[in-house]
Design an enzyme around this catalytic site. Sequence first.
Site, PDB file in Angstrom:
ATOM      1  N   GLU A   1      -8.891  -0.827  -1.068  1.00  0.00           N
ATOM      2  CA  GLU A   1      -8.927  -0.144   0.222  1.00  0.00           C
ATOM      3  C   GLU A   1      -9.501   1.278   0.171  1.00  0.00           C
ATOM      4  OE1 GLU A   1      -5.264  -0.466   2.374  1.00  0.00           O
ATOM      5  OE2 GLU A   1      -5.430  -2.635   2.412  1.00  0.00           O
TER       6      GLU A   1
ATOM      7  N   GLU B   1      -4.698  -9.430   0.269  1.00  0.00           N
ATOM      8  CA  GLU B   1      -3.402  -9.045   0.849  1.00  0.00           C
ATOM      9  C   GLU B   1      -3.291  -9.559   2.281  1.00  0.00           C
ATOM     10  OE1 GLU B   1      -2.238  -4.899   0.799  1.00  0.00           O
ATOM     11  OE2 GLU B   1      -3.128  -4.655  -1.194  1.00  0.00           O
TER      12      GLU B   1
ATOM     13  N   HIS C   1      -5.501   1.400  -7.386  1.00  0.00           N
ATOM     14  CA  HIS C   1      -4.686   1.203  -6.181  1.00  0.00           C
ATOM     15  C   HIS C   1      -3.944   2.512  -5.896  1.00  0.00           C
ATOM     16  CE1 HIS C   1      -2.743  -2.107  -3.577  1.00  0.00           C
ATOM     17  NE2 HIS C   1      -2.352  -0.954  -3.087  1.00  0.00           N
TER      18      HIS C   1
ATOM     19  N   ARG D   1      -1.894 -10.762  -8.416  1.00  0.00           N
ATOM     20  CA  ARG D   1      -2.739  -9.566  -8.333  1.00  0.00           C
ATOM     21  C   ARG D   1      -1.870  -8.344  -8.550  1.00  0.00           C
ATOM     22  NH1 ARG D   1      -4.463  -6.367  -3.260  1.00  0.00           N
ATOM     23  NH2 ARG D   1      -5.860  -4.821  -4.183  1.00  0.00           N
TER      24      ARG D   1
ATOM     25  N   ASN E   1      -8.089  -7.400   2.683  1.00  0.00           N
ATOM     26  CA  ASN E   1      -6.686  -7.157   3.071  1.00  0.00           C
ATOM     27  C   ASN E   1      -6.638  -7.192   4.581  1.00  0.00           C
ATOM     28  OD1 ASN E   1      -6.239  -6.814   0.404  1.00  0.00           O
ATOM     29  ND2 ASN E   1      -5.623  -4.668   0.488  1.00  0.00           N
TER      30      ASN E   1
ATOM     31  N   TYR F   1      -4.216  -7.395   8.044  1.00  0.00           N
ATOM     32  CA  TYR F   1      -2.875  -7.261   8.613  1.00  0.00           C
ATOM     33  C   TYR F   1      -2.851  -7.457  10.116  1.00  0.00           C
ATOM     34  CZ  TYR F   1      -1.161  -5.988   4.067  1.00  0.00           C
ATOM     35  OH  TYR F   1      -0.810  -6.024   2.738  1.00  0.00           O
TER      36      TYR F   1
HETATM   37  N1  LIG Z   1      -4.526   4.538  10.594  1.00  0.00           N
HETATM   38  N2  LIG Z   1      -4.180   3.587  10.044  1.00  0.00           N
HETATM   39  N3  LIG Z   1      -3.901   2.804   9.410  1.00  0.00           N
HETATM   40  C1  LIG Z   1      -3.428   1.539   9.099  1.00  0.00           C
HETATM   41  C2  LIG Z   1      -4.280   0.982   8.051  1.00  0.00           C
HETATM   42  C3  LIG Z   1      -3.608  -0.230   7.509  1.00  0.00           C
HETATM   43  C4  LIG Z   1      -4.077  -0.345   6.155  1.00  0.00           C
HETATM   44  N4  LIG Z   1      -2.938  -0.367   5.253  1.00  0.00           N
HETATM   45  C5  LIG Z   1      -2.927  -1.324   4.436  1.00  0.00           C
HETATM   46  O1  LIG Z   1      -3.759  -2.180   4.528  1.00  0.00           O
HETATM   47  C6  LIG Z   1      -1.915  -1.318   3.319  1.00  0.00           C
HETATM   48  C7  LIG Z   1      -2.293  -2.106   2.180  1.00  0.00           C
HETATM   49  C8  LIG Z   1      -2.108  -1.518   0.794  1.00  0.00           C
HETATM   50  O2  LIG Z   1      -3.028  -2.071  -0.125  1.00  0.00           O
HETATM   51  C9  LIG Z   1      -0.689  -1.779   0.255  1.00  0.00           C
HETATM   52  O3  LIG Z   1      -0.479  -0.957  -0.881  1.00  0.00           O
HETATM   53  C10 LIG Z   1       0.338  -1.503   1.355  1.00  0.00           C
HETATM   54  O4  LIG Z   1       1.660  -1.591   0.823  1.00  0.00           O
HETATM   55  C11 LIG Z   1       0.130  -2.569   2.436  1.00  0.00           C
HETATM   56  C12 LIG Z   1       1.186  -2.486   3.544  1.00  0.00           C
HETATM   57  O5  LIG Z   1       1.028  -1.311   4.262  1.00  0.00           O
HETATM   58  C13 LIG Z   1      -1.247  -2.481   3.023  1.00  0.00           C
END
Ligand SMILES: N=[N+]=NCCCCNC(=O)[C@@H]1[C@H]2[C@H](O)[C@@H](O)[C@H](O)[C@@H](CO)[C@@H]12
Length: 445
Positions: free
Chosen positions: A164, A350, A119, A75, A291, A293
Amino acid sequence: MRRFPEGFLWGCATASYQIEGSPLADGASPSIWHRFSHTPGNVQGGDTGDVACDHYRRWRDDVALMRELGLKAYRFSIAWPRVLPDGTGRVNEAGVAFYDRLVDALLEAGIVPFATLYHWDLPGALQDRGGWANRDVVGWFTEYAGLMFERLGDRVQHWITLNEPWCVAHLGHVAGVHAPGMRDLWAGLRVAHHLLLAHGEAVAAFRASRAGRGRIGITLNLAPQHAATSSQTDRAATDRADAYHNRLFLDPLFKGRYPAVLVQHFGEAWPEVTDEDLAIIRRPIDFLGINYYSRSVVADAPGEGLLGIRHVDTAGARTAMGWEIYPQGLYELLVRLHREYGPLPLYITENGAAFDDRLDASGQVDDAERVDYLHRHFLAARRAIDDGVRLEGYFVWSMLDNFEWALGYSKRFGIVYVDYPSQRRIVKRSGRWYRQVIEANGVPE
Ligand SMILES: N=[N+]=NCCCCNC(=O)[C@@H]1[C@H]2[C@H](O)[C@@H](O)[C@H](O)[C@@H](CO)[C@@H]12
């Protein structure tokens, strides 16, 4: 051994501004992240995406590395400012050619390309015309999407409109910690609505294009919101958090309405929404990208922040981002999506973790924590499949250490270590482990 379904698509995810470098090469124009990172104070250490992982020049070796890792799918995102430097109109053929070559190399390596149209790297020229806060962006995005369907749609069968939208709207326009750095709730709520409209119009353009026999979806960052206590006030606070973090996009996309609790809560700041808008937004899609986390634990905090809530710290282990390691949240989320918004095909577009990776004396990275993190999350996903969830693929974030937005290069998410000064790629223990998972199409219990 917990085997995954036959044909399960194991992959890795990246994004253009985070890995490519060469942001202005061959006719590309500055994106809002180029401007934002070059504005002092916005990014830790003054880091920018000027070089990143130099993928714009090293793409052939990186595809060879993907093949070495045994990836079934990859991706990536397309940098809008490379292909349409003014955002609309004039096509920059050199920019299109980069993605053309990349897609051909992926197919040649037997790797299925998943293309994300957006993105976060909006052309600066469009920000000068109001960006996502200007409803005209719906037409601009649809034109860009149509161009990419036309040029790559004969070979790319899996398309993600937006990555996102919550981060674009909230972090970029309400919290102001991401590009374009606005702090305006009124604008942020309209940005969310315009993103969804742009998504819906791109879906219609996709169906009408020669790419139309492929699959199109959207990627949302979703996090279970758990009440800190069973008190009525904490439960109400958690409902507001769930509505803002998760249902703000899920409900219009799959139920054709915004969460009433948000319309109430935001009052006159809430944008004008017509039935025609909602019909555009809810146009059927072929899959949902997730996505994942971590989760949040929420308590009522009257008058605090946007929602009158606060996030409660938990005892659990955390990643280098400070995010709780909570694999059961992935299981819970997948089952909820299947039951409340599905059943439709799902991809984890993700999931991954940052840890303080270091090269050891032998020049290797023994990232046992990342192996454990991924192992536990793979098992959680496998449990969801047992419960009927139509999970069809899993993209680890990320293939390479890369530019982590406002945190610059201080956070490493890769299963491959990038030694930035030399640009050497060093496969971490997690990368070697992931190759075995893919080969076995499964993980040990
Ligand atoms: N308030 N608050 N906030 C926290 C919200 C977390 C959401 N961040 C993500 O999911 C980002 C996603 C992104 O696509 C990628 O480009 C980033 O590198 C990754 C790692 O960070 C993840």
